[in-house]
Design a protein around this motif. Sequence first.
Motif, mmCIF file in Angstrom:
data_model
loop_
_atom_site.group_PDB
_atom_site.id
_atom_site.type_symbol
_atom_site.label_atom_id
_atom_site.label_comp_id
_atom_site.label_asym_id
_atom_site.label_seq_id
_atom_site.Cartn_x
_atom_site.Cartn_y
_atom_site.Cartn_z
ATOM 1 N N GLU A 23 14.350 -9.049 -8.363
ATOM 2 C CA GLU A 23 13.302 -10.008 -8.004
ATOM 3 C C GLU A 23 12.511 -9.456 -6.826
ATOM 4 O O GLU A 23 12.473 -10.025 -5.748
ATOM 5 N N ARG A 24 11.838 -8.338 -7.060
ATOM 6 C CA ARG A 24 11.124 -7.675 -5.974
ATOM 7 C C ARG A 24 9.624 -7.795 -6.181
ATOM 8 O O ARG A 24 9.147 -8.078 -7.279
ATOM 9 N N ALA A 25 8.889 -7.565 -5.104
ATOM 10 C CA ALA A 25 7.433 -7.523 -5.168
ATOM 11 C C ALA A 25 6.953 -6.421 -4.251
ATOM 12 O O ALA A 25 7.452 -6.273 -3.130
ATOM 13 N N PHE A 26 6.007 -5.630 -4.733
ATOM 14 C CA PHE A 26 5.382 -4.637 -3.882
ATOM 15 C C PHE A 26 4.349 -5.347 -3.007
ATOM 16 O O PHE A 26 3.652 -6.250 -3.460
ATOM 17 N N ILE A 27 4.243 -4.922 -1.752
ATOM 18 C CA ILE A 27 3.278 -5.542 -0.847
ATOM 19 C C ILE A 27 2.499 -4.467 -0.103
ATOM 20 O O ILE A 27 3.068 -3.484 0.380
ATOM 21 N N ALA A 28 1.175 -4.640 -0.059
ATOM 22 C CA ALA A 28 0.303 -3.745 0.712
ATOM 23 C C ALA A 28 -0.408 -4.610 1.747
ATOM 24 O O ALA A 28 0.088 -4.814 2.845
ATOM 25 N N GLY A 29 -1.575 -5.181 1.387
ATOM 26 C CA GLY A 29 -2.249 -6.082 2.317
ATOM 27 C C GLY A 29 -1.611 -7.455 2.367
ATOM 28 O O GLY A 29 -1.585 -8.109 3.411
ATOM 29 N N GLY A 30 -1.109 -7.921 1.224
ATOM 30 C CA GLY A 30 -0.420 -9.209 1.176
ATOM 31 C C GLY A 30 -1.331 -10.417 1.261
ATOM 32 O O GLY A 30 -0.858 -11.540 1.435
ATOM 33 N N THR A 31 -2.650 -10.230 1.098
ATOM 34 C CA THR A 31 -3.574 -11.344 1.306
ATOM 35 C C THR A 31 -3.447 -12.446 0.261
ATOM 36 O O THR A 31 -3.811 -13.590 0.524
ATOM 37 N N ALA A 98 -14.450 -12.596 -0.681
ATOM 38 C CA ALA A 98 -13.590 -12.919 0.456
ATOM 39 C C ALA A 98 -14.369 -12.981 1.769
ATOM 40 O O ALA A 98 -15.469 -13.502 1.838
ATOM 41 N N SER A 99 -13.776 -12.424 2.833
ATOM 42 C CA SER A 99 -14.372 -12.391 4.164
ATOM 43 C C SER A 99 -14.117 -11.015 4.750
ATOM 44 O O SER A 99 -13.263 -10.264 4.260
ATOM 45 N N PRO A 100 -14.834 -10.631 5.818
ATOM 46 C CA PRO A 100 -14.574 -9.320 6.420
ATOM 47 C C PRO A 100 -13.116 -9.109 6.803
ATOM 48 O O PRO A 100 -12.563 -8.031 6.605
ATOM 49 N N GLN A 101 -12.488 -10.158 7.341
ATOM 50 C CA GLN A 101 -11.087 -10.028 7.752
ATOM 51 C C GLN A 101 -10.178 -9.728 6.562
ATOM 52 O O GLN A 101 -9.291 -8.872 6.642
ATOM 53 N N ILE A 102 -10.415 -10.418 5.455
ATOM 54 C CA ILE A 102 -9.585 -10.198 4.270
ATOM 55 C C ILE A 102 -9.886 -8.846 3.657
ATOM 56 O O ILE A 102 -8.977 -8.125 3.233
ATOM 57 N N ARG A 103 -11.157 -8.455 3.599
ATOM 58 C CA ARG A 103 -11.495 -7.148 3.041
ATOM 59 C C ARG A 103 -10.882 -6.003 3.852
ATOM 60 O O ARG A 103 -10.583 -4.938 3.315
ATOM 61 N N ASN A 104 -10.712 -6.228 5.149
ATOM 62 C CA ASN A 104 -10.088 -5.209 5.987
ATOM 63 C C ASN A 104 -8.597 -5.049 5.697
ATOM 64 O O ASN A 104 -8.008 -4.013 5.997
ATOM 65 N N MET A 105 -7.981 -6.084 5.146
ATOM 66 C CA MET A 105 -6.538 -6.056 4.863
ATOM 67 C C MET A 105 -6.228 -5.813 3.392
ATOM 68 O O MET A 105 -5.273 -5.122 3.049
ATOM 69 N N ALA A 106 -7.030 -6.381 2.504
ATOM 70 C CA ALA A 106 -6.722 -6.361 1.076
ATOM 71 C C ALA A 106 -6.778 -4.938 0.520
ATOM 72 O O ALA A 106 -7.670 -4.161 0.843
ATOM 73 N N SER A 107 -5.838 -4.611 -0.344
ATOM 74 C CA SER A 107 -5.779 -3.274 -0.950
ATOM 75 C C SER A 107 -6.425 -3.283 -2.328
ATOM 76 O O SER A 107 -6.560 -4.330 -2.974
ATOM 77 N N ASN A 108 -6.811 -2.100 -2.783
ATOM 78 C CA ASN A 108 -7.422 -1.985 -4.112
ATOM 79 C C ASN A 108 -6.454 -2.409 -5.210
ATOM 80 O O ASN A 108 -6.810 -3.140 -6.130
ATOM 81 N N GLY A 109 -5.207 -1.923 -5.131
ATOM 82 C CA GLY A 109 -4.224 -2.288 -6.143
ATOM 83 C C GLY A 109 -3.939 -3.776 -6.140
ATOM 84 O O GLY A 109 -3.819 -4.411 -7.193
ATOM 85 N N GLY A 110 -3.843 -4.356 -4.940
ATOM 86 C CA GLY A 110 -3.581 -5.786 -4.836
ATOM 87 C C GLY A 110 -4.707 -6.616 -5.395
ATOM 88 O O GLY A 110 -4.475 -7.696 -5.952
ATOM 89 N N ASN A 111 -5.935 -6.137 -5.259
ATOM 90 C CA ASN A 111 -7.074 -6.876 -5.785
ATOM 91 C C ASN A 111 -6.948 -7.068 -7.291
ATOM 92 O O ASN A 111 -7.249 -8.129 -7.833
ATOM 93 N N LEU A 112 -6.449 -6.047 -7.982
ATOM 94 C CA LEU A 112 -6.267 -6.137 -9.431
ATOM 95 C C LEU A 112 -5.210 -7.166 -9.806
ATOM 96 O O LEU A 112 -5.230 -7.713 -10.909
ATOM 97 N N LEU A 113 -4.272 -7.418 -8.877
ATOM 98 C CA LEU A 113 -3.125 -8.262 -9.185
ATOM 99 C C LEU A 113 -3.254 -9.682 -8.644
ATOM 100 O O LEU A 113 -2.282 -10.428 -8.618
ATOM 101 N N GLN A 114 -4.449 -10.047 -8.208
ATOM 102 C CA GLN A 114 -4.644 -11.413 -7.728
ATOM 103 C C GLN A 114 -4.246 -12.420 -8.801
ATOM 104 O O GLN A 114 -4.555 -12.237 -9.976
ATOM 105 N N ARG A 115 -3.595 -13.482 -8.369
ATOM 106 C CA ARG A 115 -3.286 -14.577 -9.285
ATOM 107 C C ARG A 115 -4.443 -15.574 -9.279
ATOM 108 O O ARG A 115 -5.260 -15.606 -8.373
#
Length: 342
Positions: A23-31, A98-115
């Motif tokens: 039950e794992r999850a990969f995390i980069a930006g975590g937004t 999003a917002s500048p703050q979120i764009r500074n944290m969010a990763s490319n891979g994570g963007n594809l996996l948004q729920r």
Amino acid sequence: MNPITYVEAADVAGALGHQYASERAFIAGGTNLIDLMKEQVMRPSTLVDVNGLPLDAIEPSPAGGLLLGATARNADTAYHPLVRDGYPLLTAAILAGASPQIRNMASNGGNLLQRTRCHYFYDIATACNKRAPGSGCAAIGGLTRQHAILGASAHCIATHPSDMCVALAALEAVVHVVSADGTRQIAFADFHRLPEDHPERDTTLAPGELITHIELPPAARFAAHSAYLKFRDRASYAFALVSVAAMLDVGDDGVVRDARLVLGSVAHKPWRAPLAEAALIGRRAGPETFAHAAELLLSGARGQGENDFKITMARRAVIRALEQALEGTHDNSHEFAGKEPL
């Protein structure tokens, strides 16, 4: 409180290692993931931090396109000269989200996996087949203003929220993934799923697969005529009601030689219809041609009552986006200059 094991992966093999809980999850930006964990929608027992992996480069690909590292931040991607100059549609789409703050944290891979941002998906007190398969869909007959007009099923009417993914669909990106079984490439059109009978499956990723890169094919012929148009309830930090990515390759005679046209926030995945693009090719660019393509792109669209307006909005948005693309690509990166780091 749920106990969580946090692991910093030193290399790709370690990130994929069997020593971590299933039950794992990969995390980069975590937004997105952190929000889901706060709301108890996702409850991984192990978080595997992949920020230490060498997956943040943005560089030319061997095929003459571009490789976007999965852990590269959205802001860095949008402002990178190779993206801004060669793929302005992607820059425009990322900066619309999003917002500048979120764009500074969010990763490319994570963007594809948004729920999905469906209200009922986030509310664990309500029925949601995406969150709890077989429990029903409280959105059907409920608040549907944000929901799908295309590709929905009797089990789910949610929409995919990403702006970046709409542009990647138009650019015909390829997603590179790795797992304990090896590597594979997934065409972007096949990466996200429609809900059908299994809305809990957002993508075609297999369990344990990790996104390493997003590959963009050469797209120079579209660079001068592209547009990303987003309609939302407020001017910033809001998910789209409807968005459109449009790219045209137009000859000196005004005839369309090639075209890409993708709708966002209308379905469970970025919505592209080959017939709509084919209807543009070989025709003179103009209002009648654009209106015909819009009708084909929205063929079969059906609202849920509250969101019926999205059909008309999407039709007009497609025509306007094509008009903007024909006028010429607008560089919007300077509008945000200095607000986000390279």
